[in-house]
Write an enzyme that holds these catalytic residues in place. Structure first.
Site, PDB file in Angstrom:
ATOM      1  N   LYS A  60     -39.556 -31.388   0.955  1.00 45.81           N
ATOM      2  CA  LYS A  60     -41.014 -31.284   0.803  1.00 45.81           C
ATOM      3  C   LYS A  60     -41.688 -32.408   1.585  1.00 45.81           C
ATOM      4  O   LYS A  60     -41.151 -33.535   1.643  1.00 45.81           O
ATOM      5  CB  LYS A  60     -41.348 -31.375  -0.690  1.00 45.81           C
ATOM      6  CG  LYS A  60     -42.814 -31.199  -1.041  1.00 45.81           C
ATOM      7  CD  LYS A  60     -42.996 -31.205  -2.557  1.00 45.81           C
ATOM      8  CE  LYS A  60     -44.431 -31.050  -2.994  1.00 45.81           C
ATOM      9  NZ  LYS A  60     -44.579 -31.047  -4.457  1.00 45.81           N
ATOM     10  N   SER A  83     -44.468 -28.479 -10.418  1.00 43.82           N
ATOM     11  CA  SER A  83     -44.432 -28.082  -9.012  1.00 43.82           C
ATOM     12  C   SER A  83     -43.074 -27.668  -8.482  1.00 43.82           C
ATOM     13  O   SER A  83     -42.996 -27.191  -7.349  1.00 43.82           O
ATOM     14  CB  SER A  83     -44.961 -29.203  -8.133  1.00 43.82           C
ATOM     15  OG  SER A  83     -46.348 -29.156  -8.138  1.00 43.82           O
ATOM     16  N   SER A 128     -47.006 -27.141  -6.447  1.00 41.08           N
ATOM     17  CA  SER A 128     -47.363 -27.526  -5.101  1.00 41.08           C
ATOM     18  C   SER A 128     -46.218 -27.399  -4.100  1.00 41.08           C
ATOM     19  O   SER A 128     -46.460 -27.380  -2.895  1.00 41.08           O
ATOM     20  CB  SER A 128     -47.851 -28.979  -5.094  1.00 41.08           C
ATOM     21  OG  SER A 128     -46.825 -29.851  -5.537  1.00 41.08           O
TER      22      SER A 128
END
Ligand code: GLN
Length: 450
Positions: free
Chosen positions: A52, A151, A127
């Protein structure tokens, strides 16, 4: 090579911010020759991994999905990344996400939306949407995300993969861009429990660079997955009867409870009184922490700097931050600043801390009698783009079932067991007490085998 061509074929999903193609090929060749020469190979030999865009990888760009950090290069690698590389993993690229990990749909990234690979009109969740889609669409074997309030678990649920968030402090946060430091935790996306267990065991453990990383011994999770244990499982009627829960999710979960009972596990309903307080407490505490963490992005030493004329230092900060941050991040900085301000601090921040403490106490009590808590991961499967983005509160409320584990600091996982009649997958969420990742992974492995 296979993964690089898959990534090319699926560019429209917008899962990657950057692909380290040449470097990954070079590393694969180096690993090959290492093997040919009979040198010792790591436990993650050649495992193609995506990360990420909030996890630092030395000499590679990182921006937390934000225009304020576009072009910034990591000066060091996160401890988690160093440990993966030391075991011969290949990092293939960094993955799109909501700006500063704030969001539940990946509609808040400076790089644009990530699309759910199963239905491009639907969100992948957030997210860590890029991390979920990368595994969903077979663009890497495993990926890393971060989980502050769901997330990792929520996008895993929306994409039909497994998402695991270890307990707070299990994996060092060194090199993870902070959103809310007392909640943030690195987590793993994968398609089976063995891989996730091995990844976690390699990344976990104490770290001199993060004093909140736990010194609690890390079991060899991946070797200990098999069990014949019958679990004592708690579930919350307030959650399964919640008005926001999709009826198909509720009925699939009830049918699954029945199956677990048939297999010899014990299930009991337990009253949980704080369900209506957890989302407000979470958004008060995380925005407060975020308003402090994000004060460093002022354009002085690094990051976006305005091209406009500035009158004074205040004006300089204001322009840098107003132009560099996106709407959701600004909303949260303002909310966090407000709840910490004189006159409101006790009414909001202190009370939310008290609620967090109560939640932790009640959770401890539950785990005196039970091994596992089961909850839905989300109230509804992946929604359409734009469906919730006009209403922040509606978006926040959908985090109802995931933020609990972050408030309590406990490990939690979303296991992709079900499919909705609208064609989208959804999961079940399981949680254990702090430092009980092993029994959570064992339980998840049983669920996978059913
Ligand atoms: N959706 C939650 C939020 O917006 C969770 C985010 C996260 O876990 N990083 O805060």
């Amino acid at each position: 090579m296979h993964y690089l061509s898959r990534i090319e074929e699926t560019r429209h999903l917008n899962a990657f911010v950057e692909v380290f193609a040449d470097e990954a090929l070079k590393r694969a060749a180096e690993l090959d020759s290492k093997k040919k020469n009979g040198l010792p190979c790591g436990r993650l030999f050649g495992v193609v991994t995506g990360i990420k865009d909030v996890i630092c990888f030395k000499d590679h760009k990182i921006s937390a999905g934000s225009a304020i950090l576009k072009g910034f290069t990591s000066l060091y690698s996160a401890t988690a990344i160093e440990r993966l590389i030391a075991e011969d993993a290949i990092i293939i690229g960094n993955l799109n996400c909501d700006e500063f990990a704030m969001g539940s749909s990946n509609e808040n990234s400076a790089y644009g939306n990530v699309l759910n690979a199963l239905d491009n009109s639907r969100v992948p969740g957030g997210s860590s949407g890029g991390s979920a889609v990368a595994v969903q669409a077979g663009l890497c074997m495993l990926s890393l995300g971060s989980d502050t309030g769901g997330s990792v678990r929520q996008p895993a649920d929306f994409c039909g993969v497994t998402g695991f968030k270890p307990g707070y402090g299990r994996i060092s946060r060194y090199g993870l861009i902070a959103y809310a430091s007392s909640f943030d935790q690195i987590g793993v996306f994968g398609t089976n429990i063995e891989d996730i267990a091995l990844f976690t065991e390699i990344m976990a453990g104490p770290d001199a660079y993060d004093s909140t990383a736990s010194t609690n011994p890390v079991p060899a999770f991946s070797q200990l997955l098999k069990t014949t244990k019958k679990f004592k499982i708690a579930w919350f009627p307030q959650a399964l009867d919640h008005p926001s829960l999709d009826p198909e999710i509720a009925s699939s979960i009830r049918a699954y409870f029945q199956e677990l009972e048939n297999e010899g596990h014990t299930l009991k309903p337990v009253d949980f009184d704080y369900l209506d307080y957890i989302v407000p407490a979470y958004y008060i505490l995380t925005t407060a922490e975020a308003s402090s963490n994000l004060s460093r992005y002022d354009g002085v030493k690094y990051g976006y700097r305005t091209k406009d004329h500035v009158n004074n230092l205040d004006d300089f900060y204001r322009k840098n931050r107003s132009q560099g941050f996106g709407k959701e991040v600004k909303r949260r900085i303002m909310l966090g600043t407000f709840v910490l301000s004189t006159g409101y601090y006790d009414a909001y921040y202190t009370r939310a801390q008290q609620i967090r403490r109560r939640i932790q106490e009640q959770t401890e009590l539950i785990f005196k009698d039970f091994d596992i808590i089961l909850l839905p991961t989300t109230p509804a499967p992946a929604f359409k783009f734009g469906e919730k983005s006009h209403d922040a509160v509606e978006m926040f409320l959908a985090d109802l079932f995931t933020v609990f584990a972050n408030l309590a600091g406990i490990p939690a996982i979303s296991i992709p067991l079900f499919r909705h009649s609208n064609g989208m997958p959804f999961g079940i969420q399981a949680m254990t007490n702090q430092f009980e990742e092993l029994s959570l992974l064992q339980f998840s492995n049983l669920s996978y085998l059913r």
